[in-house]
Design an enzyme around this catalytic site. Structure first.
Site, PDB file in Angstrom:
ATOM      1  N   SER A 143       0.857  -1.201   0.000  1.00 44.85           N
ATOM      2  CA  SER A 143       0.000   0.000   0.000  1.00 44.85           C
ATOM      3  C   SER A 143       0.886   1.241   0.000  1.00 44.85           C
ATOM      4  CB  SER A 143      -0.847  -0.013   1.278  1.00 44.85           C
ATOM      5  OG  SER A 143      -1.571   1.186   1.413  1.00 44.85           O
ATOM      6  N   TYR A 156      -1.611  -0.890  10.636  1.00 43.03           N
ATOM      7  CA  TYR A 156      -1.819  -1.234   9.219  1.00 43.03           C
ATOM      8  C   TYR A 156      -0.537  -0.972   8.427  1.00 43.03           C
ATOM      9  CZ  TYR A 156      -3.811  -1.187   4.484  1.00 43.03           C
ATOM     10  OH  TYR A 156      -4.074  -1.448   3.154  1.00 43.03           O
TER      11      TYR A 156
HETATM   12  N1  LIG Z   1      -8.645  -0.171  -1.608  1.00 41.76           N
HETATM   13  C1  LIG Z   1      -7.570   0.551  -1.317  1.00 41.76           C
HETATM   14  O1  LIG Z   1      -7.598   1.793  -1.319  1.00 41.76           O
HETATM   15  C2  LIG Z   1      -6.267  -0.131  -0.994  1.00 41.76           C
HETATM   16  C3  LIG Z   1      -5.105   0.637  -0.940  1.00 41.76           C
HETATM   17  C4  LIG Z   1      -3.897   0.012  -0.638  1.00 41.76           C
HETATM   18  C5  LIG Z   1      -3.860  -1.344  -0.422  1.00 41.76           C
HETATM   19  N2  LIG Z   1      -5.014  -2.075  -0.479  1.00 41.76           N
HETATM   20  C6  LIG Z   1      -4.924  -3.519  -0.243  1.00 41.76           C
HETATM   21  O2  LIG Z   1      -5.595  -4.193  -1.259  1.00 41.76           O
HETATM   22  C7  LIG Z   1      -5.983  -5.485  -0.809  1.00 41.76           C
HETATM   23  C8  LIG Z   1      -7.420  -5.754  -1.210  1.00 41.76           C
HETATM   24  O3  LIG Z   1      -8.281  -4.908  -0.478  1.00 41.76           O
HETATM   25  P1  LIG Z   1      -9.560  -4.182  -1.114  1.00 41.76           P
HETATM   26  O4  LIG Z   1      -9.287  -2.739  -1.119  1.00 41.76           O
HETATM   27  O5  LIG Z   1      -9.969  -4.843  -2.351  1.00 41.76           O
HETATM   28  O6  LIG Z   1     -10.635  -4.411   0.075  1.00 41.76           O
HETATM   29  P2  LIG Z   1     -11.922  -5.335   0.161  1.00 41.76           P
HETATM   30  O7  LIG Z   1     -12.894  -5.012  -0.908  1.00 41.76           O
HETATM   31  O8  LIG Z   1     -12.388  -5.227   1.576  1.00 41.76           O
HETATM   32  O9  LIG Z   1     -11.342  -6.790  -0.111  1.00 41.76           O
HETATM   33  C9  LIG Z   1     -10.596  -7.474   0.858  1.00 41.76           C
HETATM   34  C10 LIG Z   1     -10.540  -8.939   0.458  1.00 41.76           C
HETATM   35  O10 LIG Z   1      -9.755  -9.625   1.444  1.00 41.76           O
HETATM   36  C11 LIG Z   1     -10.456 -10.792   1.813  1.00 41.76           C
HETATM   37  N3  LIG Z   1     -10.156 -11.222   3.178  1.00 41.76           N
HETATM   38  C12 LIG Z   1     -10.190 -10.517   4.320  1.00 41.76           C
HETATM   39  N4  LIG Z   1      -9.904 -11.326   5.371  1.00 41.76           N
HETATM   40  C13 LIG Z   1      -9.684 -12.564   4.839  1.00 41.76           C
HETATM   41  C14 LIG Z   1      -9.364 -13.826   5.400  1.00 41.76           C
HETATM   42  N5  LIG Z   1      -9.192 -14.010   6.716  1.00 41.76           N
HETATM   43  N6  LIG Z   1      -9.216 -14.875   4.576  1.00 41.76           N
HETATM   44  C15 LIG Z   1      -9.396 -14.731   3.237  1.00 41.76           C
HETATM   45  N7  LIG Z   1      -9.683 -13.572   2.654  1.00 41.76           N
HETATM   46  C16 LIG Z   1      -9.839 -12.501   3.463  1.00 41.76           C
HETATM   47  C17 LIG Z   1     -11.937 -10.437   1.668  1.00 41.76           C
HETATM   48  O11 LIG Z   1     -12.693 -11.630   1.447  1.00 41.76           O
HETATM   49  P3  LIG Z   1     -13.674 -12.328   2.497  1.00 41.76           P
HETATM   50  O12 LIG Z   1     -14.151 -11.254   3.440  1.00 41.76           O
HETATM   51  O13 LIG Z   1     -14.751 -12.900   1.649  1.00 41.76           O
HETATM   52  O14 LIG Z   1     -12.851 -13.390   3.153  1.00 41.76           O
HETATM   53  C18 LIG Z   1     -11.917  -9.585   0.414  1.00 41.76           C
HETATM   54  O15 LIG Z   1     -12.018 -10.388  -0.728  1.00 41.76           O
HETATM   55  C19 LIG Z   1      -5.724  -5.483   0.696  1.00 41.76           C
HETATM   56  O16 LIG Z   1      -4.517  -6.147   0.967  1.00 41.76           O
HETATM   57  C20 LIG Z   1      -5.595  -4.005   1.026  1.00 41.76           C
HETATM   58  O17 LIG Z   1      -4.828  -3.789   2.185  1.00 41.76           O
HETATM   59  C21 LIG Z   1      -6.212  -1.501  -0.775  1.00 41.76           C
END
Ligand SMILES: NC(=O)c1ccc[n+]([C@@H]2O[C@H](COP(=O)([O-])OP(=O)(O)OC[C@H]3O[C@@H](n4cnc5c(N)ncnc54)[C@H](OP(=O)(O)O)[C@@H]3O)[C@@H](O)[C@H]2O)c1
Length: 248
Positions: A143, A156
């Site tokens: 991130s 985080y």
């Molecule tokens: N969106 C942003 O602005 C942003 C910025 C920087 C980095 N990121 C990173 O991008 C990645 C994806 O996040 P996102 O933004 O797409 O958020 P999101 O829509 O909340 O997706 C998070 C995903 O992680 C899965 N997850 C959470 N806990 C889990 C567990 N114990 N086992 C298996 N899967 C799990 C969730 O699936 P289930 O709940 O179905 O298990 C979901 O598919 C993360 O690593 C986040 O830190 C996001």
């Protein structure tokens, strides 16, 4: 001409929403076979069915990345079904931001378990297969918060700095096996990530500006595809990207 994505077997954790789901759709459209892992099985099954109905191959495997056996099962199922694993996208993550002084220790534990240990379990499960193949690519999602620490992001950010450290260490060790290692560090991207912020004041503060600047998850999917699509002798080490409007 090949895009070097078509026919690859790509395992994606956190494929039930946000960045992981969009990467799955994008890579499948480029001809990859995608293996989708997440806890919400209904979501990944529906996505796998949609991708399959559009002519690509997809498989949903219910996975909890905090459980090593569950992650092992995800990777082994991919290899058993398709014969190999070409890419692991270690994407599952949670971001329950809060000030340290509020002592939301259960959320600290959760971030360590999902964001660090989940990534390690993915590496542990995929590495032996990739070593044996003498090919493969592990893409870990960090991130902008893995480069900078903000108020309320201490834990985080610590997990996302850790993801980068692990990825750098991995890269240094896997050269003899011809493996590629990529870090993708997004800024604010539209997803369900903010739903996991339960500290009220922090949630309010984030809701006041993040939705206004966040860009489409397709931005992330295109970065993933770019890293995979390079010729095998090109190892894209890190992609750091933000919305044009994002200041920090
Ligand atoms: N969106 C942003 O602005 C942003 C910025 C920087 C980095 N990121 C990173 O991008 C990645 C994806 O996040 P996102 O933004 O797409 O958020 P999101 O829509 O909340 O997706 C998070 C995903 O992680 C899965 N997850 C959470 N806990 C889990 C567990 N114990 N086992 C298996 N899967 C799990 C969730 O699936 P289930 O709940 O179905 O298990 C979901 O598919 C993360 O690593 C986040 O830190 C996001």
């Amino acid at each position: 001409m090949t895009n070097n994505v078509a026919n690859k077997i790509v395992v994606i954790t956190g494929a039930s929403s946000g960045l992981g789901a969009e990467a799955a759709r994008h890579l499948a459209a480029l001809g990859a076979t995608v293996v989708l892992g997440a806890r919400r099985e209904d979501r990944i099954k529906a996505l796998a069915e949609k991708i399959t109905s559009e002519g690509s191959k997809a498989l949903a495997v219910e996975t909890d990345v905090t459980d090593r056996a569950s992650v092992q099962n995800l990777i082994d199922t991919a290899v058993k079904t398709y014969g190999r694993i070409d890419v692991l996208l270690n994407n599952a993550g949670v971001m329950p931001l809060s000030p340290l002084e509020n002592l939301r220790v259960d959320e600290w534990d959760l971030m360590v378990d999902v964001n660090i240990k989940g990534v390690l379990y993915g590496i542990a499960a995929a590495l032996p297969h990739m070593k044996a193949q003498k090919s493969g690519q592990i893409i870990n999602v960090s991130s902008v918060a893995g480069h900078h620490v903000f108020q309320n992001s201490a834990v985080y950010s610590a997990t996302k700095f850790a993801v980068r450290a692990l990825s750098e260490g991995l890269r240094a060790e896997v050269k003899p096996y011809n493996l590629r290692t990529t870090i993708i560090s997004p800024g604010a991207v539209q997803s369900e990530l903010l739903n996991g912020v339960h500290d009220e004041a922090t949630a309010e503060q984030l809701q006041s500006f993040v939705p206004g600047i966040a860009i489409s998850a397709d931005s992330f999917a295109r970065c993933v595809a770019f890293a995979i699509s390079q010729p095998e002798d090109v190892d894209i080490n890190e992609i750091l990207f933000r919305p044009t409007k994002q200041q920090l």
